[in-house]
Design a protein around this motif. Structure first.
Motif, PDB file in Angstrom:
ATOM      1  N   LEU A 124       0.831  -1.207   0.000  1.00 16.78           N
ATOM      2  CA  LEU A 124       0.000   0.000   0.000  1.00 16.78           C
ATOM      3  C   LEU A 124       0.870   1.263   0.000  1.00 16.78           C
ATOM      4  O   LEU A 124       0.601   2.211  -0.729  1.00 16.78           O
ATOM      5  CB  LEU A 124      -0.939   0.008   1.210  1.00 16.78           C
ATOM      6  N   PHE A 125       1.909   1.257   0.813  1.00  8.75           N
ATOM      7  CA  PHE A 125       2.798   2.417   0.846  1.00  8.75           C
ATOM      8  C   PHE A 125       3.359   2.677  -0.550  1.00  8.75           C
ATOM      9  O   PHE A 125       3.316   3.795  -1.072  1.00  8.75           O
ATOM     10  CB  PHE A 125       3.949   2.190   1.832  1.00  8.75           C
ATOM     11  N   THR A 126       3.892   1.610  -1.147  1.00  8.65           N
ATOM     12  CA  THR A 126       4.522   1.756  -2.466  1.00  8.65           C
ATOM     13  C   THR A 126       3.517   2.289  -3.478  1.00  8.65           C
ATOM     14  O   THR A 126       3.794   3.249  -4.204  1.00  8.65           O
ATOM     15  CB  THR A 126       5.063   0.394  -2.937  1.00  8.65           C
ATOM     16  N   ASN A 127       2.326   1.715  -3.533  1.00  6.37           N
ATOM     17  CA  ASN A 127       1.369   2.104  -4.573  1.00  6.37           C
ATOM     18  C   ASN A 127       0.798   3.494  -4.353  1.00  6.37           C
ATOM     19  O   ASN A 127       0.641   4.267  -5.300  1.00  6.37           O
ATOM     20  CB  ASN A 127       0.244   1.061  -4.673  1.00  6.37           C
ATOM     21  N   PHE A 128       0.489   3.833  -3.101  1.00  2.00           N
ATOM     22  CA  PHE A 128      -0.069   5.157  -2.844  1.00  2.00           C
ATOM     23  C   PHE A 128       0.999   6.241  -3.035  1.00  2.00           C
ATOM     24  O   PHE A 128       0.727   7.286  -3.627  1.00  2.00           O
ATOM     25  CB  PHE A 128      -0.673   5.222  -1.436  1.00  2.00           C
ATOM     26  N   ALA A 129       2.208   5.981  -2.544  1.00  2.00           N
ATOM     27  CA  ALA A 129       3.256   7.002  -2.655  1.00  2.00           C
ATOM     28  C   ALA A 129       3.626   7.228  -4.120  1.00  2.00           C
ATOM     29  O   ALA A 129       3.786   8.368  -4.574  1.00  2.00           O
ATOM     30  CB  ALA A 129       4.486   6.584  -1.842  1.00  2.00           C
ATOM     31  N   LYS A 130       3.715   6.131  -4.871  1.00  2.00           N
ATOM     32  CA  LYS A 130       4.095   6.238  -6.287  1.00  2.00           C
ATOM     33  C   LYS A 130       3.064   6.976  -7.097  1.00  2.00           C
ATOM     34  O   LYS A 130       3.380   7.706  -8.020  1.00  2.00           O
ATOM     35  CB  LYS A 130       4.274   4.835  -6.885  1.00  2.00           C
ATOM     36  N   SER A 131       1.783   6.786  -6.750  1.00  2.00           N
ATOM     37  CA  SER A 131       0.733   7.375  -7.587  1.00  2.00           C
ATOM     38  C   SER A 131       0.347   8.768  -7.112  1.00  2.00           C
ATOM     39  O   SER A 131      -0.495   9.422  -7.725  1.00  2.00           O
ATOM     40  CB  SER A 131      -0.505   6.466  -7.588  1.00  2.00           C
ATOM     41  N   SER A 132       0.966   9.225  -6.035  1.00  2.00           N
ATOM     42  CA  SER A 132       0.625  10.542  -5.521  1.00  2.00           C
ATOM     43  C   SER A 132       1.099  11.629  -6.499  1.00  2.00           C
ATOM     44  O   SER A 132       2.232  11.606  -6.964  1.00  2.00           O
ATOM     45  CB  SER A 132       1.272  10.755  -4.154  1.00  2.00           C
ATOM     46  N   ALA A 133       0.210  12.576  -6.776  1.00  2.00           N
ATOM     47  CA  ALA A 133       0.529  13.582  -7.794  1.00  2.00           C
ATOM     48  C   ALA A 133       1.456  14.668  -7.267  1.00  2.00           C
ATOM     49  O   ALA A 133       2.190  15.294  -8.025  1.00  2.00           O
ATOM     50  CB  ALA A 133      -0.770  14.196  -8.305  1.00  2.00           C
ATOM     51  N   GLU A 134       1.396  14.915  -5.963  1.00  2.00           N
ATOM     52  CA  GLU A 134       2.167  16.035  -5.419  1.00  2.00           C
ATOM     53  C   GLU A 134       2.892  15.631  -4.143  1.00  2.00           C
ATOM     54  O   GLU A 134       2.378  14.827  -3.368  1.00  2.00           O
ATOM     55  CB  GLU A 134       1.217  17.190  -5.067  1.00  2.00           C
ATOM     56  N   ASP A 135       4.061  16.254  -3.926  1.00  2.00           N
ATOM     57  CA  ASP A 135       4.864  15.974  -2.729  1.00  2.00           C
ATOM     58  C   ASP A 135       4.119  16.326  -1.450  1.00  2.00           C
ATOM     59  O   ASP A 135       4.308  15.701  -0.415  1.00  2.00           O
ATOM     60  CB  ASP A 135       6.167  16.783  -2.767  1.00  2.00           C
ATOM     61  N   SER A 136       3.254  17.334  -1.531  1.00  2.00           N
ATOM     62  CA  SER A 136       2.655  17.846  -0.296  1.00  2.00           C
ATOM     63  C   SER A 136       1.403  17.084   0.125  1.00  2.00           C
ATOM     64  O   SER A 136       0.890  17.250   1.226  1.00  2.00           O
ATOM     65  CB  SER A 136       2.278  19.318  -0.487  1.00  2.00           C
ATOM     66  N   LYS A 137       0.901  16.220  -0.765  1.00  2.00           N
ATOM     67  CA  LYS A 137      -0.359  15.538  -0.438  1.00  2.00           C
ATOM     68  C   LYS A 137      -0.111  14.440   0.608  1.00  2.00           C
ATOM     69  O   LYS A 137       0.756  13.594   0.445  1.00  2.00           O
ATOM     70  CB  LYS A 137      -0.961  14.905  -1.703  1.00  2.00           C
ATOM     71  N   THR A 138      -0.956  14.446   1.664  1.00  2.00           N
ATOM     72  CA  THR A 138      -0.809  13.475   2.755  1.00  2.00           C
ATOM     73  C   THR A 138      -1.578  12.207   2.436  1.00  2.00           C
ATOM     74  O   THR A 138      -2.674  12.257   1.882  1.00  2.00           O
ATOM     75  CB  THR A 138      -1.427  14.052   4.046  1.00  2.00           C
TER      76      THR A 138
END
Lengths: 244, 166
Positions: A124-138
């Motif tokens: 989950l960490f890998t998939n959510f972090a990779k697909s996150s569009a912006e650095d600032s999104k929590t």
């Protein structure tokens, strides 16, 4: 959305659509649940005695379910087991994240699910972090318990997750086998992570409201061995909004 | 946590020690042809994720001529040996694995290394696990194997059948 349909009646009559419905069946096999979810954009498959009125309540309140899934899926008695929650960002260090989870999972109450929760957290960490569009999104990762069940979730406030991609990769593993489904030529994901998470759980929920939030949630009986859970049927909730 | 493979020699054979997390950061070194038989110690492997499974499969596929003898297989790896058909290389044997026990009296988790052919006995489709409970925990305790034995050791039955057919 949210009408209850009995699978055996639907299969007999083949009338109408399952989209947006709570589909109730006995002994719905894991691959069949995924197939139903792929052919109908949003639906909930409940099996093996899962409370269909609860599934209906979740389908009618998806935003509230994302806000506090434990309120719907877990009982009041946590058996003294604390919960865990960790926020992370696209640039967060996975090692630090997993170390926190490893520490939390040291409790003997998690001994039969420890390795699987660790794997789910990693995926989950890998998939959510990779697909996150912006650095600032929590993004928020959490583990909660009642006396029988452990629930693991990850959610963001972006709503860009495509449930269909996850479901298709799970379906491919069931149809072709895990090894044949691995993306060997990719430098990115291997394409089997969703299957590994689904296999070890007895319930999975994928809730997406485009532009608003995405959540992947899994649950399992804490006292069941890994090898028993792999053979168990799965409840599968896919609720995909249309966005604004 | 970072993954390493150390290459040594044991009983005149190449001996590889895998250590750490097998994940997207794991770098599997290229040793060239390893020879006819290699022992692989997995005791120090902490975890394996989906990308790690891919790296494992690619690396072992490149060593098709080698017989791999796995020692100290931890639970995280055994889980994949059961879930991913073909996870174990075509030519492989499992010499030993970590068996998890739980003692309810002491509320303690205990891991013990058991050998296939010694404490773990494959008999056709069944697997028997022989142990002396008094040697696992404190005197007077009755620790139990904390697995579904038939399903957890299913991969050993498949491996035995595969090796007999070869």
């Amino acid at each position: 959305m949210g009408k209850v349909i009995y699978l055996k009646d639907f299969l007999k009559n083949q009338h109408g659509t399952l989209e947006g419905k709570v589909v109730v069946g006995s002994d719905v096999r894991p691959a069949q649940a995924v197939n139903l979810a792929i052919t109908n954009r949003s639906l909930q498959v409940v099996t093996d005695g899962f409370d269909e009125s609860l599934a209906l309540k979740i389908s009618e309140n998806p935003d509230d379910f994302v806000r506090d899934p434990g309120e719907y899926l877990l009982g009041q008695d946590s058996n003294g087991i604390g919960s865990f929650q960790q926020k992370f960002f696209r640039q967060s260090k996975k090692d630090d994240f997993l170390f926190q989870i490893e520490t939390y999972l040291k409790s003997g109450q998690h001994r039969r699910v420890r390795d699987d929760i660790y794997l789910i957290a990693d995926e989950l960490f890998t998939n959510f972090a990779k697909s996150s569009a912006e650095d600032s999104k929590t993004m928020v990762f959490g583990i909660e318990n009642d006396k029988d069940t452990v629930m693991i979730y990850c959610r963001d406030q972006q709503g860009a997750l495509d449930p269909h991609i996850m479901l298709q990769s799970i379906q491919r593993c069931y149809q072709q086998g895990v090894k044949a489904s691995i993306r060997m030529d990719s430098k990115g994901g291997a394409g089997i992570g969703s299957f590994l998470m689904y296999s070890v759980s007895t319930g999975m929920a994928i809730i997406v409201e485009p532009g608003k939030h995405s959540m992947v949630l899994l649950w399992m009986p804490r006292k069941a061995h890994h090898e028993d859970r792999v053979d168990m049927n799965k409840n599968l909730f896919v609720i995909s909004g249309k966005g604004e | 946590m970072s993954f390493t493979i150390k290459k040594e020699e044991k009983d005149g054979k190449p001996f590889l020690i895998f250590s750490g997390a097998i994940d997207e950061e794991a770098d599997f070194p290229q040793f060239g042809p390893l020879g006819p038989e290699v022992i692989v110690d997995l005791k120090e492997v902490q975890s394996i994720n989906s990308v790690g499974i891919r790296s494992w499969l690619i690396w072992f596929t490149d060593q098709k001529e080698t017989l791999f003898i796995f020692e100290g297989c931890p639970k995280a790896v055994v889980m994949q040996m059961n879930m991913v058909e073909g996870f174990l290389p075509e030519k492989s044997k499992v010499h030993s694995m970590v068996m998890p026990f739980y003692c309810e009296k002491c509320d303690k988790e205990i891991d013990r290394l058991f050998e296939v052919g010694k404490q773990i006995l494959i008999q056709g489709e069944d697997v028997e696990v022989k142990f002396d409970a008094s040697q696992i925990c404190e005197p007077g305790c009755e620790p139990e194997l904390d697995i579904n034995k038939a399903k957890y050791l299913r991969f050993l039955v498949r491996l035995e059948q595969q090796n007999q057919a070869a």
